[in-house]
Design a protein around this motif. Sequence first.
Motif, short mmCIF file in Angstrom:
data_model
loop_
_atom_site.label_atom_id
_atom_site.label_comp_id
_atom_site.label_asym_id
_atom_site.label_seq_id
_atom_site.Cartn_x
_atom_site.Cartn_y
_atom_site.Cartn_z
N GLY A 22 9.89 15.91 5.16
CA GLY A 22 9.26 15.38 3.95
C GLY A 22 7.99 16.15 3.61
N GLU A 41 -0.72 20.09 10.70
CA GLU A 41 0.25 19.51 11.63
C GLU A 41 -0.41 19.31 12.99
OE1 GLU A 41 3.45 18.22 11.87
OE2 GLU A 41 2.80 17.99 13.95
N ARG A 49 10.16 15.21 13.62
CA ARG A 49 11.37 14.78 14.33
C ARG A 49 12.41 15.89 14.36
NH1 ARG A 49 8.55 10.35 12.93
NH2 ARG A 49 9.07 8.35 13.89
N ILE A 66 22.94 15.95 11.56
CA ILE A 66 23.97 15.68 10.56
C ILE A 66 23.34 15.93 9.20
CG2 ILE A 66 25.46 13.87 9.58
CD1 ILE A 66 25.20 12.54 12.47
N ASN A 283 2.45 12.79 5.20
CA ASN A 283 3.81 12.77 5.74
C ASN A 283 3.80 12.14 7.14
OD1 ASN A 283 5.95 15.23 7.27
ND2 ASN A 283 6.65 13.50 6.08
N ALA A 474 9.80 9.20 5.99
CA ALA A 474 10.68 8.06 6.28
C ALA A 474 10.05 6.71 5.97
CB ALA A 474 11.08 8.12 7.75
N GLY A 481 16.01 9.61 7.09
CA GLY A 481 17.17 10.50 6.97
C GLY A 481 16.80 11.70 6.11
N ILE A 482 17.53 12.80 6.31
CA ILE A 482 17.19 14.02 5.55
C ILE A 482 17.24 13.77 4.04
CG2 ILE A 482 17.83 16.43 5.13
CD1 ILE A 482 18.88 16.59 8.00
C1 LIG Z 1 16.74 11.77 17.23
C2 LIG Z 1 16.89 11.67 15.75
C3 LIG Z 1 18.10 12.02 15.17
C4 LIG Z 1 18.25 11.96 13.79
N1 LIG Z 1 19.43 12.36 13.23
C5 LIG Z 1 19.53 12.46 11.89
C6 LIG Z 1 20.65 13.10 11.31
O1 LIG Z 1 21.54 13.57 12.01
N2 LIG Z 1 20.69 13.20 9.94
C7 LIG Z 1 19.69 12.71 9.15
O2 LIG Z 1 19.77 12.84 7.92
N3 LIG Z 1 18.59 12.12 9.69
C8 LIG Z 1 18.49 12.00 11.03
N4 LIG Z 1 17.37 11.47 11.59
C9 LIG Z 1 16.30 10.97 10.71
C10 LIG Z 1 15.45 12.12 10.19
O3 LIG Z 1 15.34 13.09 11.16
C11 LIG Z 1 14.06 11.64 9.87
O4 LIG Z 1 14.09 10.50 9.03
C12 LIG Z 1 13.23 12.74 9.18
O5 LIG Z 1 13.37 13.98 9.82
C13 LIG Z 1 11.79 12.30 9.18
O6 LIG Z 1 11.05 13.20 8.41
P1 LIG Z 1 9.60 12.86 7.91
O7 LIG Z 1 9.36 13.69 6.69
O8 LIG Z 1 9.44 11.39 7.78
O9 LIG Z 1 8.61 13.43 9.00
P2 LIG Z 1 8.53 13.37 10.60
O10 LIG Z 1 9.65 14.14 11.18
O11 LIG Z 1 8.30 12.01 11.05
O12 LIG Z 1 7.22 14.25 10.80
C14 LIG Z 1 5.93 13.75 10.58
C15 LIG Z 1 4.98 14.83 11.06
O13 LIG Z 1 3.64 14.38 10.87
C16 LIG Z 1 2.89 14.81 11.99
N5 LIG Z 1 1.71 13.94 12.11
C17 LIG Z 1 1.71 12.61 12.37
N6 LIG Z 1 0.45 12.15 12.41
C18 LIG Z 1 -0.35 13.21 12.15
C19 LIG Z 1 -1.75 13.38 12.06
N7 LIG Z 1 -2.59 12.36 12.24
N8 LIG Z 1 -2.25 14.63 11.79
C20 LIG Z 1 -1.43 15.67 11.60
N9 LIG Z 1 -0.08 15.57 11.69
C21 LIG Z 1 0.45 14.35 11.96
C22 LIG Z 1 3.83 14.66 13.16
O14 LIG Z 1 3.42 15.42 14.28
C23 LIG Z 1 5.13 15.17 12.54
O15 LIG Z 1 5.27 16.55 12.71
C24 LIG Z 1 17.18 11.52 12.97
C25 LIG Z 1 15.96 11.15 13.56
C26 LIG Z 1 15.82 11.24 14.93
C27 LIG Z 1 14.48 10.88 15.53
#
Ligand SMILES: Cc1cc2nc3c(=O)[nH]c(=O)nc-3n(C[C@H](O)[C@H](O)[C@H](O)COP(=O)(O)OP(=O)(O)OC[C@H]3O[C@@H](n4cnc5c(N)ncnc54)[C@H](O)[C@@H]3O)c2cc1C
Length: 503
Positions: A22, A41, A49, A66, A283, A474, A481-482
């Motif tokens: 995201g 980051e 994740r 996926i 994010n 998320a 999810g992606i």
């Molecule tokens: C094991 C697993 C399997 C999954 N499988 C699938 C799949 O197959 N298909 C699918 O569509 N979705 C899947 N999902 C869901 C999907 O991966 C997530 O919903 C999505 O990647 C989350 O993205 P996000 O943008 O919310 O950020 P996140 O991935 O939650 O990243 C947030 C970032 O913010 C950073 N951060 C947090 N706090 C701070 C701070 N204070 N200062 C600086 N940086 C900070 C963190 O370090 C992190 O890098 C899966 C999730 C997991 C955990």
Amino acid sequence: MVGIDRRRESAPSATVIGSGLGGLAAAIRLGARGYRVNLLEKLDRIGGRARVHEDQGFVFDAGPTIVTAPFLLEELWSLCGRKLSDDIDLRLMEPFYRIRFDDGETFDYSGDIDKTRREIARFSPADVAGYDRYMAASEAIYRVGFEQLAHVPFDSWTDMLRIVPEMLRLKSYRSVYQMVSKYVRDERLRIVLSFHPLLIGGNPFAATSIYSLISFLERNHGVYSAVGGTGSIVEGMAALARSQGADIRLDCEVDRIEIENGRAVGARLKSGEVVRSDIVVSNADSAWTYRHLIPAVARKNWSDRRLQRAKYSNGLFLWYFGTDRRYEDVAHHSILLGPRYRGLLDDIFRHQRLAPDFSLYLHRPTATDPSVAPAGCDTFYVLSPVPNLDGNVDWPTVAEDYRQSIERHLERTLLPGLGKAVVCSSVRTPVDFERDLCAYRGAGFSLQPLLTQSAYFRPHNRSEDIAGLYFVGAGTHPGAGIPGVLSSAKVLDSVIPHANQYN
Ligand SMILES: Cc1cc2nc3c(=O)[nH]c(=O)nc-3n(C[C@H](O)[C@H](O)[C@H](O)COP(=O)(O)OP(=O)(O)OC[C@H]3O[C@@H](n4cnc5c(N)ncnc54)[C@H](O)[C@@H]3O)c2cc1C
């Protein structure tokens, strides 16, 4: 790459906190709209994740594997004057998933409708017509829930009221499992068609049936995996963001969002450095952001009490391992169901206790892409949905026993001789999610996808509490999810002014 002139001094600036999918999508979109973007980051690598780790030549995607709705990625590439296929090699999965019941029977869930009908008929011929009707219902929900609502902001009550008639017509007050059960009678098929909310942290018995749109999304647009792993998508997105002038800084944990006169004006790092900007996009987990990065006095809507009472998704236990042999007959995506479905989900979501049985997702990327392991070897991860940290499981004490029972189960079922074949191994538990990713309650997918926590009822993409603060990822609309987190970044285009609208 085609991009704007690098970091024009006069352009308005944006701080993006977090490099999850995201955050990266937000950086690309803001860059394309003329902002100078600083992405901060916490960890030493990008992706959140979706980050990648390597061990002895085995390449592990930590999370998403996926890949659905590839058109959302295509949009990001085209914003930067490129095609997705210039950088990313997506492979269509066939089958999408292989589902294994506890008695050893398998169901291949395929994008090919006739193959899936044949599988349905093998289990219950009487349910084939119901399956077709279910897919029609899933499409109707997709047309509204995804095509019309996923990328639009829900800032006000009126935004919400506008969609109530459609939500009622589509019976979104039902759970996914209730909806599926209206169409098919065979209990195993009900599981096959209802497990999808678990991919985004929802209990199929509680998640709003809006999420049954995933069935149509998958069938219509496909289920893919990326050659080189999901990590190649993360790297590709970071390259796009940089091509728009974004500065991506690692090892930069934000410990406070700077607020002046009710407006976000930047972020303070743990080191004490302050990065000032015209807007801030978080994010980081929305609950964590409100709870830990913004003082309580500045939050009218998201009080500590409200954040504590919200319902968070399940936690995840993950075991990443490499084997010194290949398991040729194991599919890229397998789901191994345990002896209980509803009972296990009750344990995870309601009683929040760690059950002795489990249902697993097994990822074997080397089925499609041998490049992610040394020659003749397999890369795997196995995921078990578990309670989040509300469950008070003492993970440091129980993790190794839990891993061993999963290993024994895999050895008995799909991976004979596993114990002797494992050459590298690491685990992650909800404790790691909280510590590494600042995931509130160690939840795998932030807030649960319940009707009462969707759209207007989720933390808004444009903060209700602080001007100039926005959310992607998320924990905001539309959800995990992606496709969800990429859509959340798309919402920004509606709520953040274009850079040329600044004086
Ligand atoms: C094991 C697993 C399997 C999954 N499988 C699938 C799949 O197959 N298909 C699918 O569509 N979705 C899947 N999902 C869901 C999907 O991966 C997530 O919903 C999505 O990647 C989350 O993205 P996000 O943008 O919310 O950020 P996140 O991935 O939650 O990243 C947030 C970032 O913010 C950073 N951060 C947090 N706090 C701070 C701070 N204070 N200062 C600086 N940086 C900070 C963190 O370090 C992190 O890098 C899966 C999730 C997991 C955990």
